[in-house]
Design an enzyme around this catalytic site. Structure first.
Site: not given
Ligand code: BGC
Ligand code: BGC
Length: 679
Positions: A329, A526
């Site tokens: 991830d 998230e």
């Molecule tokens: C990204 C997301 C990612 C997240 C993780 C964001 O800046 O654009 O894709 O899931 O950070 O913390």
């Molecule tokens: C998330 C994932 C996601 C990734 C890319 C992460 O922060 O946990 O689910 O696929 O970002 O955006």
């Protein structure tokens, strides 16, 4: 033992009765087979067969690569931080555009995305490798291709969980794959196969249900639809999926995102692994590791999943027989003790194959080469990782495909729209909790007062991961093909009969035949959506407002109750539609409503909501409710999930319909604890 025997009997009975109805379509689609009981990690056989010609080519490719070229293949950089020229120079194997990355601009048309995808593709096809290895481009198309401006967005998985309909979900998967092809993308980080236990988790809506059998049924269907796989094959025509987040992300203590799962090994296998078994059986070729941790068991070390050799390699690859790749991830390796964001022997040795290292990918390559040269990572592990990545690329047909803009469906703007399908999914996903005195369906000729912050808001209908990561600062203009509930109601009954007042201030409800209140949760994603305070938010704990740490809607969003208070008790029935990413404690809102509908986060098609609320022009019921709760509905502010004691207010599977009405007694309205939930 008893439980297993019982399950087996139920399973046999289910199979027998399905055979008896000669596989009638609706039954096959909506009958959820019970989840089998597993004592150990089950061996899984998917439809994709080992192809000796593919394996021979992979071996040849791997033998011909330098260490740096191999590590390049194991690297996934973010478009914003890696130009096509850099991708070429460093043999980068994959590109992603994360939640907030729009390489051609946030509102770029498909042509913009195609240009970007072509540039990375061309870069991968012009390296100095004797056989060029095509690049893989991934995004989070978690309810339709939400990265693409103008695309129809489907209900989030929690709403699909309410339909229980695998055929509908498979069609949504296929439509999402078409949307991705339009933009030149070939990989989606979906489905989330979490079995969600505590709905305080900010990712509750990304999962289908708290019930493992429903998760199995629908995650397999989505995978089949996305990959376009229906039987044994050596390649698949659709897009690559990623079953996530392995393992136990939905079972963390207090529902904390990236938290600690305290399940026993038996619970991990028997509950949390069910969606992996089902999606691997459906053909899934990539599995994303979870940011979360497992406590472990005597003899089996716990810790962050990204460092768990036992779970990633022994369980998933060796015992279950998974021969695709494990992806890490977003920057997750940085969280392992002893690792940095670019250097992590533990994760490589544990079994991660492709590394989502969005920004610091260049240093990751250098550090990993160094780790191999220093003997901290064996070359055999690198070769295995590259073998898996190449195998998946071959199975995805990438070696045969032309550049993204020349593939079937590329640039076909009409394929971004799947409005009838999405509208059908919305109709199927709504759950009727209450309908006193048959208030619903409303007459077409009714004069309706529409109130509530969700009535005219596409961002609220779409929720998180909608043309953005958090999607908190979106506007209706972000979803040009969408329709709000308000617009749909105006279309249904005629604009002259509809009055809209968001806060319900200065309007007299008594002058209308009915009030429609659309309330609920604004978008989140998230950890930002966690109810229990999560240090990852980097905000101080909300001292003095701990009540917001419960599931009580009236405490979390008092503006909704205020709007209901202004329109209820006026002798006019109030119909409430709740837009939400999770079940909430809503006793006060239920008491103030004659009818109460849970719409989850339904996506761009508000018409699906109106379809159920109004009779047809002839006065007959137009569409009946079919959705059933994919989670239990809380009886109190801290009844947070399937591990909470006591009976829920409405059990899993509950849902009224016009054909089968029911009565809901006045509820107690006990306020939640001002100090938040204790556990
Ligand atoms: C990204 C997301 C990612 C997240 C993780 C964001 O800046 O654009 O894709 O899931 O950070 O913390
Ligand atoms: C998330 C994932 C996601 C990734 C890319 C992460 O922060 O946990 O689910 O696929 O970002 O955006």
């Amino acid at each position: 033992m008893l439980r297993r025997t019982l399950l087996r009997t139920l399973l046999a009975a289910g199979l027998a009765s399905r055979a008896a109805v000669a596989q009638a379509e609706p039954d096959r689609c909506t009958t959820v087979p019970p989840a089998p009981s597993y004592r150990d990690w089950p061996r899984v056989t998917g439809p994709l067969q080992r192809d000796p010609a593919q394996e021979a080519l992979i071996a040849k490719l791997v033998t011909g690569m330098t260490l740096a070229q191999k590590v390049g293949q194991m690297t996934q950089a973010e478009a914003a931080h890696c130009t096509p020229e850099e991708a070429r120079r460093f043999y980068v194997g994959s590109i992603l555009s994360g939640g907030n990355d729009w390489p051609a601009g946030r509102t770029a048309p498909p042509a913009g995305w195609l240009k970007v995808a072509d540039a990375y593709w061309d870069a991968s096809m012009s390296t100095d490798l004797p056989i060029h290895v095509p690049i893989l481009y991934g995004v989070d198309a978690v309810h339709g291709n939400q990265k693409q401006f103008g695309a129809t967005l489907f209900p989030h998985p929690i709403g699909l969980g309410a339909t229980r309909d695998a055929c509908l979900v498979e069609r949504i998967g296929a439509a999402t794959a078409r949307q991705l092809r339009v933009s030149g993308l070939d990989y989606t980080f979906a489905p989330t196969v979490a079995v969600v236990e505590d709905v305080r988790w900010g990712r509750t809506y990304e999962g289908f249900s708290s019930e493992p059998a429903v998760v199995r049924h629908l995650s397999a269907a989505l995978t089949r639809g996305l990959m376009g796989l229906s039987g044994p094959a050596t390649s698949f025509p659709g897009v690559l999926t990623s079953s996530k987040h392995f393992l136990g992300d939905g079972g963390t203590d207090r529902g904390l995102d990236q938290g600690v799962n305290s399940a026993s090994l038996q619970q991990l296998i028997d509950q949390h692994a069910q969606g992996y078994v089902a999606t691997l059986e459906a053909g899934a070729q990539s599995v994303m590791a979870s940011y979360s941790s497992w406590v472990g068991e005597p003899g089996l070390p716990g810790g962050k999943l990204h460092g768990s050799r036992y779970l990633l390699t022994t369980a998933l690859k060796e015992k279950m027989g998974f021969d695709g790749f494990v992806i890490s991830d977003y920057d997750a390796i940085a969280q392992l003790p002893g690792c940095t964001v670019t250097r992590c022997a533990q994760a490589i040795n544990a079994g991660v194959d492709l590394f989502m290292v969005p920004k610091h990918w260049r240093m990751f390559i250098a550090d990993t080469v160094d780790l191999v040269e220093k003997g901290e990572v064996p070359m055999s592990r690198i070769d295995d990782a590259v073998t898996r990545i190449l195998r998946v690329k071959l199975r995805a047909g990438l070696f045969q495909l032309p550049r993204p803009s020349q593939r079937a469906g590329a640039g076909d703007e009409a394929a971004l729209l799947a409005r009838p399908l999405a509208r059908e999914a919305v109709r199927r996903s709504l759950v009727l909790l209450k309908n006193e005195g048959g208030v619903l369906p409303l007459r077409r000729g009714a004069k309706v007062l529409v109130v509530g912050k969700g009535a005219d808001s596409l961002p609220m209908q779409c929720g998180g991961w909608s043309l953005g990561w958090q999607s908190t600062d979106g506007t209706n203009a972000d979803f040009p093909a969408g329709q709000t509930v308000l617009t749909a109601v105006r279309e249904a009954v005629g604009p002259e009969r509809v009055t809209f007042s968001e806060a319900a201030q200065g309007v007299d409800a008594a002058a209308f035949d009915a009030v429609l209140a659309v309330i609920g949760e604004p978008p989140y994603a998230e950890f930002m959506g966690d109810v229990a305070w999560n240090p990852l938010t980097r905000r101080p704990p909300p001292s003095g407002q701990a009540a917001r740490e419960t599931l009580e809607l009236a405490a979390r969003h008092p503006e909704d109750l205020a709007a209901l208070d202004r329109v209820s008790g006026k002798g006019v029935p109030v119909v409430t539609v709740l837009l939400t990413g999770r079940p909430l404690y809503t006793d006060r809102e239920l008491n103030r409503s004659a009818a109460f509908v849970v719409a989850w986060w339904p996506g761009t098609e508000g018409g699906g909501v109106a379809d159920l609320l109004f009779r047809d022009a002839a006065g007959a019921v137009a569409h009946d409710f079919q959705g059933r709760l994919p989670f239990p509905w809380p009886r109190s502010a801290c009844q947070v999930g399937t591990r909470s004691p006591g009976e829920p207010l409405f059990p899993l599977g509950y849902g009224l319909s016009y054909a089968k009405p029911g009565k809901v007694a006045a509820l107690h309205e006990t306020p939640g604890p001002a100090s938040g939930c204790t556990d």
